[in-house]
Design an enzyme around this catalytic site. Structure first.
Site, mmCIF file in Angstrom:
data_model
loop_
_atom_site.group_PDB
_atom_site.id
_atom_site.type_symbol
_atom_site.label_atom_id
_atom_site.label_comp_id
_atom_site.label_asym_id
_atom_site.label_seq_id
_atom_site.Cartn_x
_atom_site.Cartn_y
_atom_site.Cartn_z
ATOM 1 N N ASN A 11 1.106 -21.909 45.138
ATOM 2 C CA ASN A 11 0.631 -20.745 45.888
ATOM 3 C C ASN A 11 1.565 -19.563 45.608
ATOM 4 O OD1 ASN A 11 0.509 -18.832 48.057
ATOM 5 N ND2 ASN A 11 -0.729 -20.284 49.203
ATOM 6 N N HIS A 14 3.590 -15.220 47.990
ATOM 7 C CA HIS A 14 4.809 -14.512 48.380
ATOM 8 C C HIS A 14 5.490 -13.777 47.230
ATOM 9 C CE1 HIS A 14 4.019 -15.547 52.373
ATOM 10 N NE2 HIS A 14 3.972 -16.833 52.086
ATOM 11 N N HIS A 47 -4.102 -16.666 48.733
ATOM 12 C CA HIS A 47 -4.807 -16.394 49.991
ATOM 13 C C HIS A 47 -5.054 -14.892 50.089
ATOM 14 C CE1 HIS A 47 -4.694 -17.024 54.684
ATOM 15 N NE2 HIS A 47 -5.797 -16.419 54.278
ATOM 16 N N ARG A 49 -5.898 -12.322 52.340
ATOM 17 C CA ARG A 49 -6.013 -12.151 53.794
ATOM 18 C C ARG A 49 -6.801 -10.891 54.118
ATOM 19 N NH1 ARG A 49 -2.985 -14.270 57.918
ATOM 20 N NH2 ARG A 49 -1.831 -16.116 57.329
ATOM 21 N N ARG A 53 -2.056 -8.396 53.257
ATOM 22 C CA ARG A 53 -0.603 -8.225 53.381
ATOM 23 C C ARG A 53 0.144 -8.695 52.132
ATOM 24 N NH1 ARG A 53 0.760 -12.746 57.972
ATOM 25 N NH2 ARG A 53 -0.913 -11.655 59.034
ATOM 26 N N GLU A 74 -7.833 -19.228 48.963
ATOM 27 C CA GLU A 74 -7.806 -19.488 50.398
ATOM 28 C C GLU A 74 -8.439 -18.296 51.096
ATOM 29 O OE1 GLU A 74 -3.654 -22.074 50.464
ATOM 30 O OE2 GLU A 74 -3.804 -20.200 51.591
ATOM 31 N N THR A 105 -0.385 -19.347 58.158
ATOM 32 C CA THR A 105 -1.519 -20.094 58.707
ATOM 33 C C THR A 105 -0.958 -21.169 59.626
ATOM 34 O OG1 THR A 105 -2.541 -19.671 56.580
ATOM 35 C CG2 THR A 105 -3.688 -21.180 58.035
ATOM 36 N N GLU A 155 -8.076 -30.352 53.309
ATOM 37 C CA GLU A 155 -6.639 -30.187 53.062
ATOM 38 C C GLU A 155 -5.941 -30.364 54.404
ATOM 39 O OE1 GLU A 155 -5.241 -27.127 50.427
ATOM 40 O OE2 GLU A 155 -3.363 -26.920 51.541
ATOM 41 N N HIS A 197 1.501 -27.097 53.296
ATOM 42 C CA HIS A 197 2.106 -26.164 54.253
ATOM 43 C C HIS A 197 3.509 -26.603 54.623
ATOM 44 C CE1 HIS A 197 2.601 -22.989 57.161
ATOM 45 N NE2 HIS A 197 1.517 -22.447 56.647
HETATM 46 N N1 PXP Z 1 -2.299 -24.741 52.059
HETATM 47 C C1 PXP Z 1 -2.864 -23.778 52.815
HETATM 48 C C2 PXP Z 1 -4.297 -23.944 53.187
HETATM 49 C C3 PXP Z 1 -2.154 -22.635 53.202
HETATM 50 O O1 PXP Z 1 -2.741 -21.699 53.967
HETATM 51 C C4 PXP Z 1 -0.819 -22.486 52.760
HETATM 52 C C5 PXP Z 1 -0.054 -21.258 53.117
HETATM 53 O O2 PXP Z 1 -0.667 -20.164 52.572
HETATM 54 C C6 PXP Z 1 -0.270 -23.506 51.970
HETATM 55 C C7 PXP Z 1 -1.019 -24.630 51.643
HETATM 56 C C8 PXP Z 1 1.114 -23.407 51.421
HETATM 57 O O3 PXP Z 1 2.056 -23.368 52.443
HETATM 58 P P1 PXP Z 1 3.548 -22.959 52.101
HETATM 59 O O4 PXP Z 1 3.505 -21.543 51.613
HETATM 60 O O5 PXP Z 1 4.254 -23.126 53.394
HETATM 61 O O6 PXP Z 1 4.030 -23.894 51.031
#
Ligand code: PXP
Length: 255
Positions: A11, A14, A47, A49, A53, A74, A105, A155, A197
């Site tokens: 992901n 960030h 994602h 949003r 952001r 996402e 999330t 998930e 997550h």
């Molecule tokens: N899976 C989903 C559905 C999420 O919303 C997120 C966060 O955007 C993640 C996985 C990844 O989480 P993290 O950034 O904490 O590794």
């Protein structure tokens, strides 16, 4: 597909968070996606949003055009996001809850309570050939509700386990057992199971060892680690930890 191979979705949200702090083009999340691919990622997750952001519409457009790996979008279940998904046709869409005021999330989607709202979104994504997953707590009620909606994938939110792993080992064991039971249940009712997550180098092993999980999605920790040692090295190390845990657990089962 090799059942032992656990896919890693990186992901890159960030990277965009850091870029947006200054409003310019650097660091570029698409460049991060290329590095994640070189380092062994199996997919890229982003994602979009409602408040934009981090990831922007243009990022999604570029990721779709410029990367070879499957893109997992996402998204919240809104008409705006559905129109974007149908326009760009990512490989997969993960439906997530979204609140403007949250930092991330914070919990899973209430699929059981939101059946009527969610149903047309799942149907439209399925019809477009986009693989739909529901981001839910490891709760049999939410798993049943996801299946009833026709989503082929769930998930499981690993946040409660990862959070407890920092300071409450007993609670972490309880949360891990909850994940294991939920993964076993998804296999019994024929759903593909992903998880994610809050996963880190320290917490990924026990989750990767759960045999029924097909994919982990990991973001924040990898991008944070990249500040210290580079993204390539962070993804490679995560990949290696996942592969080791999966190999050990399948070795232990076949011994
Ligand atoms: N899976 C989903 C559905 C999420 O919303 C997120 C966060 O955007 C993640 C996985 C990844 O989480 P993290 O950034 O904490 O590794």
């Amino acid at each position: 597909m090799n059942p032992r191979h656990l896919r890693l979705g990186v992901n890159i949200d960030h990277v965009a968070t850091i870029r947006n702090a200054r409003g310019g083009p650097h660091p570029d999340p698409v460049r991060a996606a290329h590095i994640a691919e070189e380092a062994g990622a199996d997919g890229i997750t982003a994602h979009l949003r409602e408040d934009r952001r981090h990831i922007t519409d243009r990022d999604i457009e570029r990721l779709r055009r410029e990367i070879k790996l499957p893109l997992n979008l996402e998204m919240a279940a809104t008409d705006e996001m559905l129109a974007i998904a149908l326009k760009h046709k990512p490989h997969a869409a993960c439906l997530v809850p979204e609140k403007r005021e949250e930092r991330t999330t914070e919990g899973g989607l209430d699929v059981a309570g939101g059946h009527n709202h969610l149903q047309p979104y799942v149907a439209a994504l399925n019809l477009a050939g986009i693989r739909v997953s529901m981001f839910i707590e490891p709760d049999p009620r939410q798993i049943d509700a996801s299946r009833a909606l026709g989503a082929p994938v769930v998930e499981l939110h690993t946040g409660a386990y990862c959070h407890a792993a920092l300071e409450a080992p007993g609670e972490a064991r309880r949360q891990l057992a909850r994940l294991v039971a939920a993964v076993e249940y998804t296999a019994r009712i024929d759903l593909e199971c992903h998880a994610g997550h809050g996963l880190t180098f320290d917490t990924v092993g026990p989750v990767a060892a759960i045999p029924g999980i097909a994919e982990l999605n990991i973001g924040h920790f990898l991008i944070g680690e990249a500040v210290f040692g580079g993204l390539n090295s962070a993804v490679r190390r995560m990949r290696a930890l996942m592969d080791k845990a999966r190999a050990e657990s399948s070795g232990a089962r076949s011994a």
